[in-house]
Design an enzyme around this catalytic site. Structure first.
Site, PDB file in Angstrom:
ATOM      1  N   ARG A  65       0.850  -1.201   0.000  1.00  0.00           N
ATOM      2  CA  ARG A  65       0.000   0.000   0.000  1.00  0.00           C
ATOM      3  C   ARG A  65       0.884   1.250   0.000  1.00  0.00           C
ATOM      4  O   ARG A  65       0.955   1.982   0.968  1.00  0.00           O
ATOM      5  CB  ARG A  65      -0.959  -0.055   1.165  1.00  0.00           C
ATOM      6  CG  ARG A  65      -2.074  -1.040   0.810  1.00  0.00           C
ATOM      7  CD  ARG A  65      -3.247  -0.956   1.702  1.00  0.00           C
ATOM      8  NE  ARG A  65      -4.452  -1.262   0.939  1.00  0.00           N
ATOM      9  CZ  ARG A  65      -5.640  -1.391   1.475  1.00  0.00           C
ATOM     10  NH1 ARG A  65      -5.809  -1.221   2.741  1.00  0.00           N
ATOM     11  NH2 ARG A  65      -6.679  -1.673   0.710  1.00  0.00           N
TER      12      ARG A  65
ATOM     13  N   GLN B 142      -1.371   3.003  -5.688  1.00  0.00           N
ATOM     14  CA  GLN B 142      -2.781   3.341  -5.418  1.00  0.00           C
ATOM     15  C   GLN B 142      -3.690   3.111  -6.623  1.00  0.00           C
ATOM     16  O   GLN B 142      -4.808   2.640  -6.481  1.00  0.00           O
ATOM     17  CB  GLN B 142      -2.896   4.790  -4.945  1.00  0.00           C
ATOM     18  CG  GLN B 142      -2.773   4.885  -3.439  1.00  0.00           C
ATOM     19  CD  GLN B 142      -2.880   6.299  -2.916  1.00  0.00           C
ATOM     20  OE1 GLN B 142      -3.172   7.225  -3.674  1.00  0.00           O
ATOM     21  NE2 GLN B 142      -2.627   6.466  -1.642  1.00  0.00           N
TER      22      GLN B 142
ATOM     23  N   ASP C 170      -4.852  -0.512  -6.807  1.00  0.00           N
ATOM     24  CA  ASP C 170      -5.329  -1.104  -5.556  1.00  0.00           C
ATOM     25  C   ASP C 170      -6.728  -1.705  -5.705  1.00  0.00           C
ATOM     26  O   ASP C 170      -7.741  -1.052  -5.441  1.00  0.00           O
ATOM     27  CB  ASP C 170      -5.287  -0.025  -4.472  1.00  0.00           C
ATOM     28  CG  ASP C 170      -5.561  -0.585  -3.092  1.00  0.00           C
ATOM     29  OD1 ASP C 170      -5.990  -1.753  -2.999  1.00  0.00           O
ATOM     30  OD2 ASP C 170      -5.372   0.141  -2.117  1.00  0.00           O
TER      31      ASP C 170
ATOM     32  N   SER D  83      -9.026  -1.755  -2.537  1.00  0.00           N
ATOM     33  CA  SER D  83      -9.754  -0.508  -2.260  1.00  0.00           C
ATOM     34  C   SER D  83     -10.905  -0.315  -3.237  1.00  0.00           C
ATOM     35  O   SER D  83     -12.012   0.071  -2.833  1.00  0.00           O
ATOM     36  CB  SER D  83      -8.819   0.695  -2.358  1.00  0.00           C
ATOM     37  OG  SER D  83      -7.965   0.726  -1.258  1.00  0.00           O
TER      38      SER D  83
ATOM     39  N   TYR E 202      -2.812  -0.352   8.649  1.00  0.00           N
ATOM     40  CA  TYR E 202      -3.883  -1.314   8.927  1.00  0.00           C
ATOM     41  C   TYR E 202      -4.041  -1.505  10.426  1.00  0.00           C
ATOM     42  O   TYR E 202      -3.110  -1.225  11.200  1.00  0.00           O
ATOM     43  CB  TYR E 202      -3.534  -2.684   8.337  1.00  0.00           C
ATOM     44  CG  TYR E 202      -3.700  -2.807   6.855  1.00  0.00           C
ATOM     45  CD1 TYR E 202      -4.963  -2.829   6.282  1.00  0.00           C
ATOM     46  CD2 TYR E 202      -2.596  -2.955   6.037  1.00  0.00           C
ATOM     47  CE1 TYR E 202      -5.113  -2.981   4.922  1.00  0.00           C
ATOM     48  CE2 TYR E 202      -2.737  -3.104   4.665  1.00  0.00           C
ATOM     49  CZ  TYR E 202      -4.002  -3.116   4.125  1.00  0.00           C
ATOM     50  OH  TYR E 202      -4.154  -3.268   2.773  1.00  0.00           O
TER      51      TYR E 202
HETATM   52  P1  NAD Z   1      -9.387  -3.608   6.165  1.00  0.00           P
HETATM   53  O1  NAD Z   1     -10.334  -4.085   5.118  1.00  0.00           O
HETATM   54  O2  NAD Z   1      -8.236  -4.451   6.533  1.00  0.00           O
HETATM   55  O3  NAD Z   1     -10.221  -3.343   7.535  1.00  0.00           O
HETATM   56  C1  NAD Z   1     -11.413  -2.608   7.554  1.00  0.00           C
HETATM   57  C2  NAD Z   1     -11.455  -1.689   8.756  1.00  0.00           C
HETATM   58  O4  NAD Z   1     -11.718  -2.431   9.944  1.00  0.00           O
HETATM   59  C3  NAD Z   1     -10.156  -0.915   9.030  1.00  0.00           C
HETATM   60  O5  NAD Z   1     -10.440   0.465   9.047  1.00  0.00           O
HETATM   61  C4  NAD Z   1      -9.726  -1.416  10.404  1.00  0.00           C
HETATM   62  O6  NAD Z   1      -9.066  -0.418  11.167  1.00  0.00           O
HETATM   63  C5  NAD Z   1     -11.044  -1.791  11.014  1.00  0.00           C
HETATM   64  N1  NAD Z   1     -10.984  -2.685  12.188  1.00  0.00           N
HETATM   65  C6  NAD Z   1     -10.142  -3.725  12.434  1.00  0.00           C
HETATM   66  N2  NAD Z   1     -10.409  -4.265  13.629  1.00  0.00           N
HETATM   67  C7  NAD Z   1     -11.456  -3.566  14.160  1.00  0.00           C
HETATM   68  C8  NAD Z   1     -12.202  -3.658  15.354  1.00  0.00           C
HETATM   69  N3  NAD Z   1     -11.930  -4.572  16.283  1.00  0.00           N
HETATM   70  N4  NAD Z   1     -13.200  -2.767  15.559  1.00  0.00           N
HETATM   71  C9  NAD Z   1     -13.495  -1.804  14.648  1.00  0.00           C
HETATM   72  N5  NAD Z   1     -12.836  -1.680  13.485  1.00  0.00           N
HETATM   73  C10 NAD Z   1     -11.826  -2.540  13.244  1.00  0.00           C
HETATM   74  O7  NAD Z   1      -8.823  -2.163   5.826  1.00  0.00           O
HETATM   75  P2  NAD Z   1      -9.011  -1.184   4.566  1.00  0.00           P
HETATM   76  O8  NAD Z   1     -10.400  -0.665   4.568  1.00  0.00           O
HETATM   77  O9  NAD Z   1      -8.566  -1.844   3.332  1.00  0.00           O
HETATM   78  O10 NAD Z   1      -7.990  -0.002   4.918  1.00  0.00           O
HETATM   79  C11 NAD Z   1      -7.534   0.325   6.195  1.00  0.00           C
HETATM   80  C12 NAD Z   1      -6.745   1.643   6.137  1.00  0.00           C
HETATM   81  O11 NAD Z   1      -5.762   1.640   5.118  1.00  0.00           O
HETATM   82  C13 NAD Z   1      -7.611   2.858   5.846  1.00  0.00           C
HETATM   83  O12 NAD Z   1      -7.158   3.929   6.609  1.00  0.00           O
HETATM   84  C14 NAD Z   1      -7.348   3.161   4.412  1.00  0.00           C
HETATM   85  O13 NAD Z   1      -7.586   4.511   4.073  1.00  0.00           O
HETATM   86  C15 NAD Z   1      -5.893   2.796   4.312  1.00  0.00           C
HETATM   87  N6  NAD Z   1      -5.530   2.515   2.923  1.00  0.00           N
HETATM   88  C16 NAD Z   1      -4.347   3.021   2.449  1.00  0.00           C
HETATM   89  C17 NAD Z   1      -3.986   2.804   1.118  1.00  0.00           C
HETATM   90  C18 NAD Z   1      -2.734   3.347   0.550  1.00  0.00           C
HETATM   91  O14 NAD Z   1      -2.000   4.023   1.229  1.00  0.00           O
HETATM   92  N7  NAD Z   1      -2.433   3.050  -0.686  1.00  0.00           N
HETATM   93  C19 NAD Z   1      -4.807   2.047   0.292  1.00  0.00           C
HETATM   94  C20 NAD Z   1      -5.988   1.537   0.820  1.00  0.00           C
HETATM   95  C21 NAD Z   1      -6.331   1.773   2.142  1.00  0.00           C
END
Ligand code: NAD
Length: 386
Positions: free
Chosen positions: A123, A128, A131, A134, A230
């Site tokens: 990531r 991006q 991805d 996402s 994450y």
């Molecule tokens: P994911 O699908 O792994 O998880 C979904 C969400 O569940 C996450 O926000 C996580 O914090 C949350 N979670 C985990 N355990 C939990 C709990 N016990 N209670 C409540 N929530 C909980 O994650 P995702 O949606 O793919 O992305 C997570 C982060 O990464 C986000 O901030 C996103 O913006 C970021 N991200 C960055 C990039 C990049 O830099 N290229 C790309 C995609 C996502």
């Protein structure tokens, strides 16, 4: 060189790996794009729409697999016989479920293909545009709210009518990552009252900026976010306490959408059977974490069940239910990935490139991705060996 697109074989899969609009991007790289006849139909892209953009059509899967150098997929070949038909040296790109399906990964290695699992993309900013997690989570987050609306016995918005006032539905979103934030935005647009919770402290501002309330739970979450952005695994005691603190929020909600995932680990159970029993009859839970077991104790992955009057949808790959837009987004991600991989009309397996090295799953008959090797017990981690 030929990039081939097969029809997907997973049950219910309606997406297609490349859509017509990305064909010119790829042909500019000095390659031909060949699509199996009918591969795009379920997503709204008939053969002639590909031909208009300069692609060729193969009459059937055997013709396509026989000629393609690179095969673009949405899902892993899985249990069908496609993997056995791959040729040594052929390149396969897609969501290959590297940490879930051991048998599928081993069969890819046996077939001698060079495969890239897009779930393993690092990531980083440069990745991006590629991805797929996402882009597909965005679609799934949107669709989860629409799906719940269809099943719910109430309406989302506040309505003041001559026939009386209808109060708005209450939606709780657990996990405010990509899917969760999209679910919050969609539920707000439809007029519901939305609350959300995430263990990553940074998510509060994002939740509030979408007009939802961030749920206050007395939990210590300062260390919940890893260096990769994450959530970290926080342990069963933490999750039990979180579940207890959330139970009242759950029972006060008409719709609960859970997306809480921890990469490489089983999803934490955050909604107990008791919490489900506390919900009003007719309420709906959409468990987007079902793919890794689910956030609700009663979720049955891949199935919709009704229990204690509550409908629980254990949805997997929900993006496939919006196949047109999900395919467009997926295809743009794949085209960006292939643009980085292809140099001068040929595959350039540049292992200095973090994106190529990070996604390489199998090569020369071996499983090479470090994370997958550790999961399958083929390699010990540094901490175990040191
Ligand atoms: P994911 O699908 O792994 O998880 C979904 C969400 O569940 C996450 O926000 C996580 O914090 C949350 N979670 C985990 N355990 C939990 C709990 N016990 N209670 C409540 N929530 C909980 O994650 P995702 O949606 O793919 O992305 C997570 C982060 O990464 C986000 O901030 C996103 O913006 C970021 N991200 C960055 C990039 C990049 O830099 N290229 C790309 C995609 C996502």
């Amino acid at each position: 060189m030929i990039i081939g697109v097969t029809a997907e074989s997973a049950l219910g899969e309606q997406r297609v790996a490349l859509v017509p609009s990305v064909v010119p991007t790829l042909t500019k790289l000095g390659v031909d794009v060949v699509v199996q006849s009918g591969a795009g139909v379920a997503a709204g892209f008939p053969d002639d729409t590909y031909i208009e953009q300069g692609a060729l059509i193969a009459a059937n899967r055997d013709d396509l697999l026989g000629s393609a150098d690179i095969i673009a997929r949405v899902r892993a070949p899985g249990s069908d016989s496609t993997a056995d038909q791959f040729r040594t040296g052929q390149v396969v790109v897609g969501l290959l479920d590297p940490l879930g399906s051991t048998e599928a990964v081993q069969s890819l290695a046996r077939s001698g293909v060079t495969s890239f699992a897009l779930e393993l993309l690092p990531r980083i900013t440069r990745a991006q545009s590629m991805d797929v997690l996402s882009s597909q989570a965005t679609v799934a987050g949107y669709k989860s709210v629409i799906k719940a609306a269809n099943m719910l016995n109430r309406m989302y918005p506040l309505m003041m009518t001559a026939a009386g006032t209808i109060t708005p539905a209450h939606v709780l979103v657990v996990g405010a990552g990509v899917a969760g934030l999209q679910a919050i935005a969609t539920a707000r647009r439809l007029g519901s009252v939305v609350q959300a919770y995430d263990v990553r402290p940074a998510s509060r501002e994002q939740v509030e900026s979408l007009g939802a309330r961030f749920a206050e739970l007395e939990l210590e979450t300062a260390d919940a976010e890893g260096a990769d952005g994450y959530a970290e695994a926080l342990g069963d005691d933490f999750y039990r306490k979180q579940g207890e603190l959330m139970a009242k929020l759950v029972s006060d909600s008409d719709v609960v959408i859970t997306t809480a995932a921890v990469p490489g680990a089983k999803a934490p159970i955050l909604i107990s059977t008791d919490a489900v029993r506390g919900m009003r009859p007719g309420s709906v839970i959409i468990d987007l974490a079902a793919e890794t077991g689910g956030n609700c104790e009663l979720t049955s992955p891949g199935e919709t069940i009704e229990t204690y009057g509550v409908t629980i949808v254990g949805t997997v790959q929900l993006a496939t239910e919006v196949p047109h837009d999900a395919s467009q987004m997926y295809a743009r991600n794949v085209a960006a990935f292939l643009t980085n991989l292809i140099d001068d009309g040929r595959v350039n397996l540049n292992l200095e490139d973090e994106i190529i090295r990070g996604t390489l799953l199998t090569h020369d008959g071996e499983i090479v991705a470090e994370r997958v090797r550790v999961t399958l017990g083929l390699t010990t981690t540094e901490s175990e060996s040191g």
